[in-house]
Design a protein around this motif. Sequence first.
Motif, PDB file in Angstrom:
ATOM      1  N   ALA A 110       0.853  -1.192   0.000  1.00  0.00           N
ATOM      2  CA  ALA A 110       0.000   0.000   0.000  1.00  0.00           C
ATOM      3  C   ALA A 110       0.887   1.239   0.000  1.00  0.00           C
ATOM      4  N   LEU A 111       0.601   2.166  -0.900  1.00  0.00           N
ATOM      5  CA  LEU A 111       1.313   3.443  -0.955  1.00  0.00           C
ATOM      6  C   LEU A 111       0.361   4.547  -0.535  1.00  0.00           C
ATOM      7  N   LEU A 112       0.666   5.192   0.585  1.00  0.00           N
ATOM      8  CA  LEU A 112      -0.112   6.335   1.058  1.00  0.00           C
ATOM      9  C   LEU A 112       0.637   7.607   0.675  1.00  0.00           C
ATOM     10  N   HIS A 137      -1.340  -0.907  -4.055  1.00  0.00           N
ATOM     11  CA  HIS A 137      -2.568  -0.149  -3.835  1.00  0.00           C
ATOM     12  C   HIS A 137      -2.183   1.319  -3.634  1.00  0.00           C
ATOM     13  N   LYS A 138      -2.484   2.155  -4.615  1.00  0.00           N
ATOM     14  CA  LYS A 138      -2.142   3.578  -4.531  1.00  0.00           C
ATOM     15  C   LYS A 138      -3.306   4.323  -3.871  1.00  0.00           C
ATOM     16  N   ILE A 139      -3.044   4.877  -2.696  1.00  0.00           N
ATOM     17  CA  ILE A 139      -4.102   5.499  -1.898  1.00  0.00           C
ATOM     18  C   ILE A 139      -3.817   6.996  -1.761  1.00  0.00           C
ATOM     19  N   ALA A 140      -4.631   7.804  -2.428  1.00  0.00           N
ATOM     20  CA  ALA A 140      -4.480   9.261  -2.369  1.00  0.00           C
ATOM     21  C   ALA A 140      -5.131   9.780  -1.088  1.00  0.00           C
ATOM     22  N   CYS A 141      -4.322  10.339  -0.214  1.00  0.00           N
ATOM     23  CA  CYS A 141      -4.806  10.778   1.105  1.00  0.00           C
ATOM     24  C   CYS A 141      -5.020  12.292   1.099  1.00  0.00           C
ATOM     25  N   SER A 142      -6.016  12.734   0.379  1.00  0.00           N
ATOM     26  CA  SER A 142      -6.279  14.168   0.257  1.00  0.00           C
ATOM     27  C   SER A 142      -6.599  14.773   1.621  1.00  0.00           C
TER      28      SER A 142
END
Length: 245
Positions: A110-112, A137-142
């Motif tokens: 997972a990439l945060l 899993h590319k997770i965009a943490c806006s």
Amino acid sequence: MVPMIGIYDSGIGGLGIFNAIKQVLPTVSILYFGDTYYFPFGDRSNAEIRRITLDGLRKIEPRCNIIVIACNTASVNDLDYYREHIHVPLVGVVPVIKTAAQLTKNNQIALLATPVTIAAEYTDRLIHEFAHNKTVHKIACSGLASRIEYGSITAQDLEQYVTAIGQSDIIVLGCTHYTLIKGKIQRLVGPDVKVIDSNEAVARQTLRVMQKHNLPMHDDHPTYMFECSGDKASFLEHVKEYAHL
């Protein structure tokens, strides 16, 4: 010239890298510049990020032997562009996808990171080169970096991102702000998931670059300076909280 490492970040996120560099290079002075007037970077356009970052680097360049861009969003945006315009060695910070690919046992990572880092072509190249046979899993943490910067982070803020990691056994913190709450993230995911960041790798790379360029690395009385482009009082309060002085 007094040995001086510059550290540039959008805010307080680079303080984790400051701590790592201070440990690896304890006899070198450090100038930390948080470009807090323009914070956050993570939702800005690529052109805005390049303009703001280059301007910030130019502000500290005259006082530094080397500068670390302690911001993933700025680094993956266009590190080569900054190197064309800044005349001291630059060290960037990028997500440690290669390390994650070596550590994962179930091939799920997972990439945060900020939306800009997640969408960056450079990030895709890292994944293709080092983790092409893994599921990332590319997770965009806006908004997460902002909540950390302003001290308003809660467990509820983190739970939505932790849920999104799926079966990943490695979490890559692809924003230096996230490293400041690494312990909180680790406690949420439990001992079976390893949370990693770039801080120590950047410190070691800084040492290597200084050796390569024969830069001075010894000051009998190293100093640590913290400057920002925005609210100084708030910035210095965070420095007291996160910097190991």
